[in-house]
Design a protein around this motif. Sequence first.
Motif, short mmCIF file in Angstrom:
data_model
loop_
_atom_site.label_atom_id
_atom_site.label_comp_id
_atom_site.label_asym_id
_atom_site.label_seq_id
_atom_site.Cartn_x
_atom_site.Cartn_y
_atom_site.Cartn_z
N LYS A 33 32.08 32.02 34.10
CA LYS A 33 32.85 33.05 34.79
C LYS A 33 34.42 32.48 34.65
CE LYS A 33 33.94 36.90 36.87
NZ LYS A 33 33.93 38.09 36.18
N SER A 34 34.53 31.30 35.39
CA SER A 34 36.11 30.73 35.07
C SER A 34 36.51 30.50 33.85
CB SER A 34 35.85 29.35 35.98
OG SER A 34 35.07 28.55 35.30
N ILE A 35 35.52 29.97 32.83
CA ILE A 35 36.15 30.02 31.56
C ILE A 35 36.63 31.33 30.89
CG2 ILE A 35 35.33 29.46 29.11
CD1 ILE A 35 33.56 27.40 30.34
N LEU A 39 40.37 32.15 29.90
CA LEU A 39 40.73 32.37 28.35
C LEU A 39 41.24 33.93 28.22
CD1 LEU A 39 40.31 31.30 25.69
CD2 LEU A 39 38.23 32.04 25.64
N ALA A 40 40.98 34.78 29.02
CA ALA A 40 41.30 36.06 29.01
C ALA A 40 42.58 36.14 29.57
CB ALA A 40 40.50 37.08 29.93
N ALA A 41 43.07 35.47 30.61
CA ALA A 41 44.33 35.47 31.14
C ALA A 41 45.36 35.02 30.11
CB ALA A 41 44.34 34.54 32.62
N MET A 42 44.93 33.86 29.26
CA MET A 42 45.82 33.08 28.34
C MET A 42 46.10 33.99 27.33
SD MET A 42 44.26 29.27 27.99
CE MET A 42 44.85 29.21 26.33
N GLN A 43 45.25 34.83 27.03
CA GLN A 43 45.25 35.77 25.58
C GLN A 43 45.86 37.13 26.31
OE1 GLN A 43 44.60 34.96 22.54
NE2 GLN A 43 44.38 32.90 23.52
N GLY A 89 27.57 37.89 30.60
CA GLY A 89 28.71 38.02 31.07
C GLY A 89 29.14 38.83 32.22
N GLU A 90 27.96 39.63 32.59
CA GLU A 90 28.18 40.35 34.02
C GLU A 90 28.22 39.49 35.21
OE1 GLU A 90 25.10 43.23 33.64
OE2 GLU A 90 25.98 44.20 32.20
N PRO A 91 28.67 39.92 36.24
CA PRO A 91 28.79 39.08 37.62
C PRO A 91 27.23 39.43 38.22
CG PRO A 91 30.18 41.15 37.62
CD PRO A 91 29.95 41.00 36.38
N LYS A 92 26.93 38.31 38.76
CA LYS A 92 25.36 38.49 39.34
C LYS A 92 25.24 39.58 40.54
CE LYS A 92 23.95 33.87 38.15
NZ LYS A 92 23.58 32.54 38.46
N ALA A 93 24.46 40.52 40.72
CA ALA A 93 24.26 41.07 41.75
C ALA A 93 23.79 40.59 43.19
CB ALA A 93 23.04 42.09 41.30
N GLU A 94 24.38 40.88 44.03
CA GLU A 94 24.43 40.49 45.12
C GLU A 94 22.96 40.67 45.86
OE1 GLU A 94 26.49 38.30 46.98
OE2 GLU A 94 27.68 38.48 45.46
N THR A 95 22.19 39.49 46.38
CA THR A 95 21.00 39.99 46.85
C THR A 95 20.82 40.10 48.59
OG1 THR A 95 20.54 37.69 47.19
CG2 THR A 95 19.70 38.40 45.12
N GLU A 96 20.11 41.18 48.87
CA GLU A 96 20.09 41.62 50.19
C GLU A 96 19.06 40.59 50.86
OE1 GLU A 96 19.81 45.66 51.06
OE2 GLU A 96 20.87 46.12 49.27
#
Length: 97
Positions: A33-35, A39-43, A89-96
């Motif tokens: 996620k941080s990579i 990378l998206a911000a740089m481009q 590439g998707e964020p992980k779903a929050e578990t309840e």
Amino acid sequence: MDFEITRDVRNELLNRRELSFTLTFDGPTPSRKSIQEKLAAMQNKNENLLVLDLERTRYGAMELVGRARIYDDEESKKSTEKAYLLKRGEPKAETEA
């Protein structure tokens, strides 16, 4: 984190840019996620249009070699990429609890 773009090729047929990069870092290996965000911000692109494909680190080296693809639009991305790479590439779903 220091990025060095080693290859940047435009693929008109698939509406994307194909990047190869080398990332030098201090401390633990950065998360996907941080990579992706950096990378998206740089481009100057939306991070949702970026797909990280390959990341390799060498033992004992604070260096990561990877490949990424930046699509022009969401439809091109979904029609071209494999499902498991899109899910990664998707964020992980929050578990309840």
